[in-house]
Design a protein around this motif. Sequence first.
Motif, PDB file in Angstrom:
ATOM      1  N   GLN A   1       5.407  -1.670  -6.011  1.00 25.51           N
ATOM      2  CA  GLN A   1       5.778  -2.523  -5.001  1.00 25.51           C
ATOM      3  C   GLN A   1       6.095  -4.118  -5.566  1.00 25.51           C
ATOM      4  OE1 GLN A   1       6.651  -1.372  -2.076  1.00 25.51           O
ATOM      5  NE2 GLN A   1       5.633   0.584  -3.000  1.00 25.51           N
ATOM      6  N   LEU A   2       7.106  -3.890  -6.686  1.00 22.84           N
ATOM      7  CA  LEU A   2       7.540  -5.372  -6.935  1.00 22.84           C
ATOM      8  C   LEU A   2       8.687  -5.766  -6.287  1.00 22.84           C
ATOM      9  CD1 LEU A   2       7.621  -4.449 -10.943  1.00 22.84           C
ATOM     10  CD2 LEU A   2       5.838  -6.065  -9.753  1.00 22.84           C
TER      11      LEU A   2
ATOM     12  N   GLN B   1      11.965  -6.038  -5.547  1.00 26.58           N
ATOM     13  CA  GLN B   1      13.015  -5.348  -6.467  1.00 26.58           C
ATOM     14  C   GLN B   1      14.161  -5.867  -7.031  1.00 26.58           C
ATOM     15  OE1 GLN B   1      13.351  -1.093  -4.223  1.00 26.58           O
ATOM     16  NE2 GLN B   1      13.092  -2.626  -2.632  1.00 26.58           N
TER      17      GLN B   1
ATOM     18  N   ALA C   1       7.750   5.529  -6.185  1.00 27.52           N
ATOM     19  CA  ALA C   1       9.091   5.994  -6.174  1.00 27.52           C
ATOM     20  C   ALA C   1      10.093   5.468  -6.790  1.00 27.52           C
ATOM     21  CB  ALA C   1       9.551   5.846  -4.595  1.00 27.52           C
TER      22      ALA C   1
ATOM     23  N   SER D   1      13.520   4.485  -6.475  1.00 26.51           N
ATOM     24  CA  SER D   1      14.924   4.379  -5.395  1.00 26.51           C
ATOM     25  C   SER D   1      16.075   3.744  -6.496  1.00 26.51           C
ATOM     26  CB  SER D   1      14.612   3.792  -4.298  1.00 26.51           C
ATOM     27  OG  SER D   1      14.148   2.641  -4.121  1.00 26.51           O
TER      28      SER D   1
ATOM     29  N   TRP E   1      15.354  11.064  -9.727  1.00 25.74           N
ATOM     30  CA  TRP E   1      14.403  11.038  -8.632  1.00 25.74           C
ATOM     31  C   TRP E   1      14.713  11.353  -7.117  1.00 25.74           C
ATOM     32  CZ3 TRP E   1      13.849   8.013  -3.930  1.00 25.74           C
ATOM     33  CH2 TRP E   1      12.715   7.834  -3.221  1.00 25.74           C
TER      34      TRP E   1
ATOM     35  N   PHE F   1      14.179  11.609  -3.178  1.00 18.12           N
ATOM     36  CA  PHE F   1      13.253  11.456  -2.031  1.00 18.12           C
ATOM     37  C   PHE F   1      12.594  12.859  -1.331  1.00 18.12           C
ATOM     38  CE2 PHE F   1      12.416  10.929   2.610  1.00 18.12           C
ATOM     39  CZ  PHE F   1      11.435   9.913   2.715  1.00 18.12           C
TER      40      PHE F   1
ATOM     41  N   TRP G   1      -0.652  14.502   5.259  1.00 20.23           N
ATOM     42  CA  TRP G   1      -1.472  15.504   6.129  1.00 20.23           C
ATOM     43  C   TRP G   1      -1.820  16.652   5.530  1.00 20.23           C
ATOM     44  CZ3 TRP G   1      -3.239  11.674   8.637  1.00 20.23           C
ATOM     45  CH2 TRP G   1      -2.557  10.728   8.959  1.00 20.23           C
TER      46      TRP G   1
ATOM     47  N   TRP H   1      -3.965  18.118   3.440  1.00 23.64           N
ATOM     48  CA  TRP H   1      -5.293  18.588   3.533  1.00 23.64           C
ATOM     49  C   TRP H   1      -5.883  18.897   4.618  1.00 23.64           C
ATOM     50  CZ3 TRP H   1      -8.469  14.792   5.369  1.00 23.64           C
ATOM     51  CH2 TRP H   1      -7.755  13.384   5.826  1.00 23.64           C
TER      52      TRP H   1
ATOM     53  N   HIS I   1       5.927  10.393  -2.952  1.00 25.80           N
ATOM     54  CA  HIS I   1       7.110   9.900  -2.028  1.00 25.80           C
ATOM     55  C   HIS I   1       8.428  10.384  -2.557  1.00 25.80           C
ATOM     56  CE1 HIS I   1       4.311   7.044  -0.154  1.00 25.80           C
ATOM     57  NE2 HIS I   1       3.821   6.893  -0.916  1.00 25.80           N
TER      58      HIS I   1
ATOM     59  N   ASP J   1       1.324   6.372  -6.881  1.00 26.59           N
ATOM     60  CA  ASP J   1       1.293   4.742  -6.744  1.00 26.59           C
ATOM     61  C   ASP J   1      -0.290   4.596  -6.631  1.00 26.59           C
ATOM     62  OD1 ASP J   1       0.955   6.020  -4.264  1.00 26.59           O
ATOM     63  OD2 ASP J   1       2.184   4.692  -3.178  1.00 26.59           O
TER      64      ASP J   1
ATOM     65  N   TYR K   1      -1.310   0.862  -5.342  1.00 25.55           N
ATOM     66  CA  TYR K   1      -1.074   0.584  -4.140  1.00 25.55           C
ATOM     67  C   TYR K   1      -2.203   0.966  -3.238  1.00 25.55           C
ATOM     68  CZ  TYR K   1       0.423   0.695   0.629  1.00 25.55           C
ATOM     69  OH  TYR K   1       0.312   0.496   2.095  1.00 25.55           O
TER      70      TYR K   1
ATOM     71  N   SER L   1      -5.223  -1.509  -1.619  1.00 23.96           N
ATOM     72  CA  SER L   1      -5.299  -1.182  -0.183  1.00 23.96           C
ATOM     73  C   SER L   1      -6.846  -0.927   0.416  1.00 23.96           C
ATOM     74  CB  SER L   1      -4.114  -0.671   0.429  1.00 23.96           C
ATOM     75  OG  SER L   1      -2.962  -1.053  -0.278  1.00 23.96           O
TER      76      SER L   1
ATOM     77  N   PHE M   1      -8.058   2.269  -0.188  1.00 22.48           N
ATOM     78  CA  PHE M   1      -7.421   3.412   0.732  1.00 22.48           C
ATOM     79  C   PHE M   1      -7.282   4.374  -0.430  1.00 22.48           C
ATOM     80  CE2 PHE M   1      -3.558   4.759   3.333  1.00 22.48           C
ATOM     81  CZ  PHE M   1      -4.326   5.488   4.149  1.00 22.48           C
TER      82      PHE M   1
END
Lengths: 201, 219
Positions: A52-53, A55, A80, A82, A91, A93, A99, A101, A133, A172, A175, A179, A181
């Motif tokens: 998440q730089l 871009q 990702a 892109s 790459w 998408f 979900w 799991w 992603h 990622d 990230y 977060s 997470f």
Amino acid sequence: MRKIAVLYSGNSHQHRTFYEPKYKAYLHKIVYLPELSSTTLDDVDVLIVPSQLHQRQVSKNLDIIMGVVNRGGTIVALGAQSQNWFPGHNWEFRPTNFWWWLEKDAKSGLILRQPEHDLFRYINLLDATWHYHGVFFPPVGAETLIEVDGDGAIMYIDKVSTPGTLIMTTLDPEYHYGSYFMPATERFLTGFLPWLAEGSI
Amino acid sequence: MTNHYSHDLKTPSFLFVDSGTYFGSQTTRKEQENPDTYVIDIYDLPSYDLSPHKILVIDGFADQHLLLQQSEQIRQFLDQGNILLFSGNLFLSWLPGASLFVPKTIHHHSDYNVHFHHPHPIFEGVEADNLTYNKGVSGFFARGHHPIPHQAEVLLTLEGGEPITYIDRYSTKGTILVHSGSNLLGYSMRSNTSGRIGTQLKAWLYEEYEQISKRRITS
């Protein structure tokens, strides 16, 4: 020990991940992206390009970033892709299934292509399993380490496209760890950074 | 008066600060199509005149070193009677009155349960479970809090009472709404009641701006 630098766009998740002492111990330099053009990367063996730089700043400074692989060093690109910053990744998408799991007979769909690779002395497949992603279709001659069964790669090492080494992963971890997470991402980073520093790439 | 009116028509009320990141790009594209909103790149902030706008929107992907550098510009915007909506985790002190993010230590998934502190128009008709759970999984909404400034109005809390969303009308002459999660304006077009937030928040922001203007006239 290899000297590792990471690019930093000043957001909260990157701050938490890169300044966490157990990870910072492996980072020779945290390079604030707006100051990249006045920072030398000559002393860096491995440059991490997180997911998440800002871009446009990456695109603007691509010559400096690619300078690392062009002189034989290593770039690690997370998340990702892109943009066409790095050659040959192809790459594509994929809609993220957060979900998988929760489903009956849950399978992440990820498989190790080279279980004997040195990286897997540091992490295992579960440490690299959350979601992705998109996937890569790496160039001929690249080594795929983790792939989606019946689809593209989510981690590979490319020593053919540049004079140096590109380690590309759609994962990622910085990230999610930053977060607060997804616990697997902490295990991933805890193994991945020491491997980058001292493992056999 | 005619000039003033036409200026209002042309200048979008909202100014969205684009972090330039991949995850932020979807929101940026959406906001670029929104006639109420003008989008600027975060690194254009230092040379940008905020004063024609009413509501500044900043999310958790923003460069907080840049925001710290511009903290005086942000305070001046607020002291002119405007509004700032910040959604994210603060790690630098650029936001008036705000404290740094405190992550929550989780012992059980119910620690992520979201509660309404008191009824508020932003969350009218929204069920707390629709904030707590996404496909039965909790933890997406907020994973910690910012200790509140004096006299702040708390809207939402986590299970242990930690304030995750608050309104601060006292640290500046404007209003600051702080949410320790993802962009609250993004809660729209959802399959459950959480999708009401985006529209209701927008309506509340316009109303709050009018209230600030009235406060200034009477004070």
